[in-house]
Design an enzyme around this catalytic site. Structure first.
Site, PDB file in Angstrom:
ATOM      1  N   LYS A   1       0.846  -1.193   0.000  1.00  0.00           N
ATOM      2  CA  LYS A   1       0.000   0.000   0.000  1.00  0.00           C
ATOM      3  C   LYS A   1       0.882   1.244   0.000  1.00  0.00           C
ATOM      4  O   LYS A   1       1.883   1.303   0.732  1.00  0.00           O
ATOM      5  CB  LYS A   1      -0.909  -0.027   1.225  1.00  0.00           C
ATOM      6  CG  LYS A   1      -1.927   1.095   1.321  1.00  0.00           C
ATOM      7  CD  LYS A   1      -2.820   0.872   2.544  1.00  0.00           C
ATOM      8  CE  LYS A   1      -3.853   1.966   2.724  1.00  0.00           C
ATOM      9  NZ  LYS A   1      -4.727   1.701   3.898  1.00  0.00           N
TER      10      LYS A   1
ATOM     11  N   SER B   1      -9.328   1.709   3.029  1.00  0.00           N
ATOM     12  CA  SER B   1      -8.493   2.499   2.147  1.00  0.00           C
ATOM     13  C   SER B   1      -7.487   1.652   1.373  1.00  0.00           C
ATOM     14  O   SER B   1      -6.861   2.131   0.423  1.00  0.00           O
ATOM     15  CB  SER B   1      -7.740   3.570   2.962  1.00  0.00           C
ATOM     16  OG  SER B   1      -6.927   2.991   3.964  1.00  0.00           O
TER      17      SER B   1
ATOM     18  N   SER C   1      -9.715  -0.709   7.282  1.00  0.00           N
ATOM     19  CA  SER C   1      -9.167  -0.701   5.937  1.00  0.00           C
ATOM     20  C   SER C   1      -8.461  -1.988   5.540  1.00  0.00           C
ATOM     21  O   SER C   1      -8.178  -2.199   4.361  1.00  0.00           O
ATOM     22  CB  SER C   1      -8.193   0.475   5.779  1.00  0.00           C
ATOM     23  OG  SER C   1      -8.881   1.696   5.945  1.00  0.00           O
TER      24      SER C   1
END
Length: 591
Positions: free
Chosen positions: A84, A158, A182
């Protein structure tokens, strides 16, 4: 053409069979690059950095040419993973999905360093809700990844790009982060496992904070065994992270648990989640667990603090300079969320902390009623148009069963739970108290039907002592609760070596046997071996009355464990019940 290598086990087997990273990794990179404008990917490994990683893999192989030995020492040798893009990788840009924020990291995050030490190779930095603010996966100028199950529905955020790359089969695992869900919501929307450990179990050094006091690095994989093995490789203390506080808990729980579920579950939209939920609770019961409906009011009150309270100021602390200098650089919804930090002063912050402490005490009382929680991973699977129409409201609904977990310092594991009538993935999340990560993973692997032996790498648990019981402490018998209340877990049912006699001790309440070693006339006696946390052994010993005590018992396979033995003088006049083969069989013969 898509790679046939999908799971972590697939990649590891390919290398055991002699495959070369020099062939597989560049080919994977080219497949990812061929997608062109891929909304799941912000940056790909390539060029000199790719060659450097391949050289490092070749050096490891040259130092250990025995492939089996190499893979034992470096279990992720040549395995690609995604990161990420709020997690630093040395020499690569970190954007947090904000072009005005992009900078090149000088040092990799500790979690990346540990994976690379195990031989893994990052292949892509992935898209996210900007500054990790959102559960929708739509708040990024780099594009809006869709769920792999439906092009018109969101991927969840996210950690949107990380989940999508794993679900597409591009990489076998990926790193996300999880502050409010997330690492769980995108797993649910894409049919994956999402492991969110206890806060502090995995270092967040080198991770751009969302809420620094709550953030966790999370793991996406296709099955619980892979996620747990990966956690085992990255967990542990880190002096560079002031929020690191690694500690262990129990290794496992008993086979049958009390599982708390929402008494009045909330769902929305047309994805069919409400219709899928009863099958999940029925599955729990089929596995032998007791479903306990709970009032979740206190958990919802905790969840509300995350965005309605001053914790949003932690997000503001990260971007305040950019927000002051260039507010238009932020996604409009992200800016709207973060600017709420200005509504809180120091007094409000302390008041919210007091409120959280009060709620945490009330929430902890739930563990007197249940052993683990099961919740819908999220409450519906909206389309992009629904998020566009109400970006904050939809996001809030998605976090109903996720937002409270980190505030309470708990761990959680999202797992697939079939499909809805609309054909969309449906997932549930198991939630456990602080430091119960290892036990939670063992529980969830049974949900997934994983019967193979545990992977060689497994999250660490607290030290325990195997204790063999032959009488009233056996499962279901009157004193078994003394084991359970100390956190002991059943390891196996087996027998002694054929060198023991069993006697029914007179006048004991509840009835108890005495086991003595007899080399001349002994036989195999049924017993159970339980793992008891070492911290609880002392209090357990204090409960054992004479003439019983703990000694060394030889098992059928030659192992020796501590277990219940009896002083020889006490069985001189006690009936010999050895012929029944065990205490339970003897008791049944009396009815």
């Amino acid at each position: 053409m898509a790679s046939p290598l999908t799971t972590l086990a697939d990649w590891q087997q390919a290398y055991r069979d002699g495959a070369s990273p020099a062939a597989l990794l560049p080919a994977l990179r080219e497949r990812l690059a061929a997608r062109g404008d891929d909304p799941a990917v912000i940056h790909l490994l390539g060029g000199a950095p790719m060659q450097a990683r391949l050289e490092a893999l070749r050096a490891l192989e040259a130092a250990c040419p025995d492939r089996a030995a190499l893979l034992r020492a470096h279990p992720l040798w040549g395995v690609p993973f995604a990161v990420k893009d709020n997690i630093d990788v040395a020499g690569a840009p970190t954007s947090a999905a904000c072009p005005a924020f992009v900078h090149t990291a000088e040092r990799s995050a500790e979690v990346v360093r540990r994976l690379e030490a195990a031989g893994a190779v990052w292949i892509a930095k992935t898209n996210l809700d900007q500054f990790a603010t959102g559960l929708v996966g739509t708040r990024s100028p780099y594009g809006r990844p869709a769920s792999v199950a439906a092009a018109d529905r969101i991927s969840g955020g996210s950690s949107s790009g990380s989940a999508v790359l794993v679900a597409r089969g591009d990489v076998p695992f990926a790193l996300g982060t999880d502050t409010a869900g997330s690492g769980r919501v995108p797993a649910g929307f894409n049919g994956l496992v999402g492991f969110k450990p206890t806060p502090g179990r995995v270092s967040t050094a080198g991770v751009l904070p969302a809420c620094r006091s709550l953030d966790c690095v999370s793991l996406f994989a296709h099955d619980v065994d892979a996620a747990a093995a990966l956690l085992a490789l990255v967990e542990g203390p880190d002096g560079a992270d002031p929020y690191s506080r690694f500690a262990t808990g129990p290794a496992a729980w008993p086979e049958a648990l009390r599982v708390g579920v929402p008494a009045h579950p909330f769902f929305f939209g047309d994805a069919g989640y409400e219709a899928a939920w009863p099958a999940a609770t029925a599955r729990l019961e089929a596995l032998g667990h007791r479903v306990v409906p709970l009032d979740f009011t206190v958990l919802h009150e905790v969840a509300a603090l995350l965005y309605e309270g001053p914790w949003v100021a932690e997000r503001h602390a990260v971007v305040k300079a950019l927000l002051a200098r260039q507010p238009e650089a932020l996604d409009a919804t992200v800016r709207r969320v973060i600017e709420r930090a200005r509504d809180f002063d120091a007094t409000a912050t302390f008041e919210a902390q007091y409120r959280l402490r009060d709620l945490a005490v009330r929430a902890a009382a739930l563990w007197q009623q249940v052993d683990v929680l099961m919740v819908p991973t999220t409450t519906g699977h909206p389309r992009f148009a629904e998020v566009d129409a109400d970006p904050v409201g939809v996001n809030s609904s998605l976090g109903r069963y996720t937002n409270f977990v980190n505030l309470l310092d708990w761990c959680a594991l999202a797992v697939p739970a079939g499909h809805t009538p609309a054909g969309l993935p449906f997932g549930v999340t198991f939630v456990a108290r602080t430091h119960h990560d290892a036990a939670l993973a063992r529980f969830a692997r049974r949900w997934q039907g994983l019967a193979a032996p545990l992977p060689l790498a497994w999250p660490r648990s607290e030290p325990s002592l195997p204790i063999a019981v032959v009488g009233a402490h056996l499962s279901g018998l009157p004193l078994n609760g003394q084991l359970l209340e100390r956190g002991a877990t059943l390891l196996e049912a087996t027998t002694t070596a054929p060198r023991y006699r069993l006697h029914a001790l007179p006048g004991t309440v509840p009835p108890k046997p005495g086991l003595v070693r007899d080399e001349a006339r002994g036989r195999a006696i049924a017993l159970e071996v339980w793992a008891m946390p070492e911290r609880a052994v002392g209090s357990f010993l204090a409960l054992i009355p004479a003439p019983l005590g703990l000694g060394s018992i030889e098992l059928a396979d030659g192992r020796r464990v501590h277990g219940f033995l009896c002083e020889a003088h006490a069985v001189a006049e006690a009936p010999d019940v050895s012929a029944f083969g065990g205490w339970r069989a003897y008791l049944e013969s009396r009815h």
